[in-house]
Enzyme design. Structure first.
Site, short mmCIF file in Angstrom:
data_model
loop_
_atom_site.label_atom_id
_atom_site.label_comp_id
_atom_site.label_asym_id
_atom_site.label_seq_id
_atom_site.Cartn_x
_atom_site.Cartn_y
_atom_site.Cartn_z
N TYR A 33 0.83 -1.20 0.00
CA TYR A 33 0.00 0.00 0.00
C TYR A 33 0.86 1.25 0.00
O TYR A 33 2.06 1.20 0.24
CB TYR A 33 -0.95 -0.01 1.20
N ARG A 52 8.26 3.99 -4.80
CA ARG A 52 8.31 3.01 -3.71
C ARG A 52 7.29 1.90 -3.93
O ARG A 52 7.56 0.73 -3.62
CB ARG A 52 8.10 3.68 -2.36
N ARG A 100 -7.63 -20.60 -1.54
CA ARG A 100 -6.62 -20.45 -0.51
C ARG A 100 -5.52 -21.49 -0.63
O ARG A 100 -5.76 -22.70 -0.59
CB ARG A 100 -7.27 -20.53 0.88
N LYS A 149 6.56 -2.00 1.92
CA LYS A 149 5.38 -1.39 2.54
C LYS A 149 4.18 -2.32 2.33
O LYS A 149 3.30 -2.07 1.49
CB LYS A 149 5.12 0.00 1.96
N GLU A 181 11.78 2.51 14.42
CA GLU A 181 10.90 3.56 13.92
C GLU A 181 9.62 3.58 14.73
O GLU A 181 9.42 2.76 15.62
CB GLU A 181 10.59 3.34 12.44
#
Length: 285
Positions: A33, A52, A100, A149, A181
């Site tokens: 995301y 990114r 799945r 991310k 962070e």
């Protein structure tokens, strides 16, 4: 009023946008995301977020389902359709829907791409910038590839709740005695006028706001040192702050109940916030 969202090539009322229960983002957190800020109806750091995004997809061996040019147009159209002046645009791409199985689905399985807006009136005028925020330290229990991310945000969410339970705004994560962070932001201290923030690696997200702020700091003749810093260094620092797409530059005035510096917002964080907002407005698209 219902928002218009974007789902797999269509603009839809949010009430009509549906994603399969077999989507791998839902079943495996198999997706990435980005969040892009909007000020005055324009996008901040769009190129950085698009770059990114492409890197995150590549690291997960996912094909990018949309060109940079088309992605920019979708962002702009969502801003227009939803009348966003100040706010955020959230983008998520997953590996798509398939029965799945831990193994990736067959090549050619369509990705799922979702974008939606969040209006945030006065985004650049957050009153916390005047008072600063308080944080606590928590153990960093995330997986090892924090530079990607991904939508694996359960532990950061837990960290936010730990901070809330402690009566503070956020948590800084600690690994081997060093700060990595914040739960959704990069962390910094200021000591003797020097800005210190963790070096890039797999341990932290390569923040887009981080990159811009460090560039502006160096252009303003501020000294920057990219290295890991310890909990003790935080407690002894003159200032501290965070950066993120939604918070820009936000001063931190307390860590684990101990005042940082004077316990008030410091000049370095204040100036960097001013510079970042001004420069970002000037370069917004």
């Amino acid at each position: 009023m219902s928002r218009t969202v974007y789902l797999n090539g269509e603009y839809l009322p949010e009430s009509e946008a549906k994603v399969s229960i077999f989507d791998r983002g839902f079943l495996f957190a198999d997706g990435v995301y980005e969040v892009t800020s909007v000020l005055g109806g324009k996008l901040l750091d769009f190129d950085g977020h698009a770059t990114r995004l492409a890197r995150s997809l590549n690291e997960l061996e996912m094909t990018n389902p949309i060109t940079k040019e088309d992605l920019l147009e979708v962002h702009r159209e969502l801003v227009r359709r939803n009348g966003i002046d100040d706010g955020l645009i959230y983008l998520q791409i997953t590996r798509g829907a398939a029965d799945r199985d831990f193994a990736y689905p067959v090549e050619g399985t369509p990705a799922t791409i979702v974008l939606f807006t969040q209006a945030k009136t006065g985004l650049a005028d957050n009153p916390l910038a005047k008072t600063g925020i308080k944080v606590i330290g928590i153990e960093d229990l995330r997986w090892g590839r924090r530079d990607i991310k991904t939508v694996q945000l359960l532990y950061p969410s837990m960290g936010k709740m730990m901070a809330k339970a402690a009566g503070v705004h956020d948590a800084w994560m600690i690994e081997d005695g060093h700060i990595t962070e914040g739960t959704s932001n990069n962390a910094y201290i200021v000591t003797d006028g020097k800005i210190v923030t963790r070096h890039l690696g797999h341990e932290i997200l390569h923040g887009i706001t981080r990159a811009a702020v460090l560039r502006f700091a160096r252009e303003s003749q501020m000294e920057v040192e990219e290295r890991a810093f310890t909990v003790d260094e935080v407690k002894a620092a003159d200032e501290a702050f965070i950066t993120s797409a939604s918070m820009f530059v936000m001063p931190v005035v307390e860590f684990d109940g101990i005042a940082i510096g004077t316990g008030a917002v410091g000049p370095v964080a204040t100036r960097l916030r001013e510079i970042y907002i001004e420069e970002s407005r000037n370069s917004a698209v």
